[in-house]
Design a protein around this motif. Sequence first.
Motif, PDB file in Angstrom:
ATOM      1  N   LEU A  11       0.816  -1.211   0.000  1.00 57.95           N
ATOM      2  CA  LEU A  11       0.000   0.000   0.000  1.00 57.95           C
ATOM      3  C   LEU A  11       0.851   1.261   0.000  1.00 57.95           C
ATOM      4  CD1 LEU A  11      -2.821  -0.999   2.526  1.00 57.95           C
ATOM      5  CD2 LEU A  11      -2.962  -0.876   0.031  1.00 57.95           C
ATOM      6  N   PHE A  12       2.070   1.147   0.522  1.00 62.98           N
ATOM      7  CA  PHE A  12       2.957   2.305   0.553  1.00 62.98           C
ATOM      8  C   PHE A  12       3.242   2.833  -0.847  1.00 62.98           C
ATOM      9  CE2 PHE A  12       7.398   3.827   0.301  1.00 62.98           C
ATOM     10  CZ  PHE A  12       7.254   4.998   1.033  1.00 62.98           C
ATOM     11  N   GLN A  13       3.188   1.955  -1.868  1.00 61.46           N
ATOM     12  CA  GLN A  13       3.487   2.392  -3.230  1.00 61.46           C
ATOM     13  C   GLN A  13       2.565   3.521  -3.687  1.00 61.46           C
ATOM     14  OE1 GLN A  13       6.355   1.020  -4.166  1.00 61.46           O
ATOM     15  NE2 GLN A  13       6.012  -0.036  -2.220  1.00 61.46           N
ATOM     16  N   TRP A  14       1.342   3.529  -3.174  1.00 68.77           N
ATOM     17  CA  TRP A  14       0.365   4.515  -3.616  1.00 68.77           C
ATOM     18  C   TRP A  14       0.606   5.900  -3.019  1.00 68.77           C
ATOM     19  CZ3 TRP A  14      -2.939   3.645  -7.527  1.00 68.77           C
ATOM     20  CH2 TRP A  14      -3.083   2.322  -7.937  1.00 68.77           C
ATOM     21  N   ILE A  15       1.455   5.980  -2.011  1.00 64.12           N
ATOM     22  CA  ILE A  15       1.769   7.300  -1.451  1.00 64.12           C
ATOM     23  C   ILE A  15       3.262   7.594  -1.559  1.00 64.12           C
ATOM     24  CG2 ILE A  15      -0.193   7.405   0.131  1.00 64.12           C
ATOM     25  CD1 ILE A  15       1.648   6.437   2.355  1.00 64.12           C
ATOM     26  N   ASN A  16       3.947   6.811  -2.375  1.00 65.46           N
ATOM     27  CA  ASN A  16       5.375   6.998  -2.604  1.00 65.46           C
ATOM     28  C   ASN A  16       5.571   7.917  -3.814  1.00 65.46           C
ATOM     29  OD1 ASN A  16       8.085   6.842  -3.200  1.00 65.46           O
ATOM     30  ND2 ASN A  16       8.168   4.611  -3.266  1.00 65.46           N
ATOM     31  N   PRO A  17       6.110   9.117  -3.625  1.00 62.62           N
ATOM     32  CA  PRO A  17       6.263  10.057  -4.754  1.00 62.62           C
ATOM     33  C   PRO A  17       7.062   9.485  -5.914  1.00 62.62           C
ATOM     34  CG  PRO A  17       6.652  11.174  -2.662  1.00 62.62           C
ATOM     35  CD  PRO A  17       6.558   9.715  -2.352  1.00 62.62           C
TER      36      PRO A  17
END
Length: 206
Positions: free
Chosen positions: A113-119
Amino acid sequence: MELYIAILVFAFSSTITPGPNNIMIMTSGLNYGIKRSVPHLVGICLGFPLMVAAVGLGFSTIFDKFPILHEIIKVLGVAYLLYLAWLVASAAPSSLESKEQESKPLTFMQAALFQWINPKAWVMATGAVAAFTSQSTEMLIQVMAISLSFFAVSFPCVGSWLLFGSVLKRFLNQPNYQRMFNVSMALLLVVSVLPVLNELRETYLA
């Protein structure tokens, strides 16, 4: 064939370079070791190609219609990265942690899920879809080729950062050295979001 080679080269070069994912997985390798960091590794290596597929198959059109959603995700992403930087900087060296106070690496779901908020992930996903797709070819085939390319390079590229972090543990076996390393990685995470912070400042505070 040349196009697929170009996609693989782009995927490799963008995945192997420093970014939030690689900094965090290297830090996890040093603090928790390879075995405990495997769910984190797999979460990155599966989560990002799935994100590329979602963006390429039309998820980005949602942001075109509702741009505020992208801005919200961007703000949340920066806040979460800064929070992770604080966790990394304040993490106790593994040799000093008691069983009761032992911290934990990211889980598979957290890393995915972190990928979706990783610039950096957004830049890589949108850049790849924009550069390597065309209207003359079936979009599904093109997007799947891009996603599979990222999947193919993710494990060796991200895994090398995990291995490097684990190897560093042998040399940074003193608690003070581990603390210095964690603080350095936290600062790199903060630096990685400075362009996004500057963009938000120019948009809303200028």
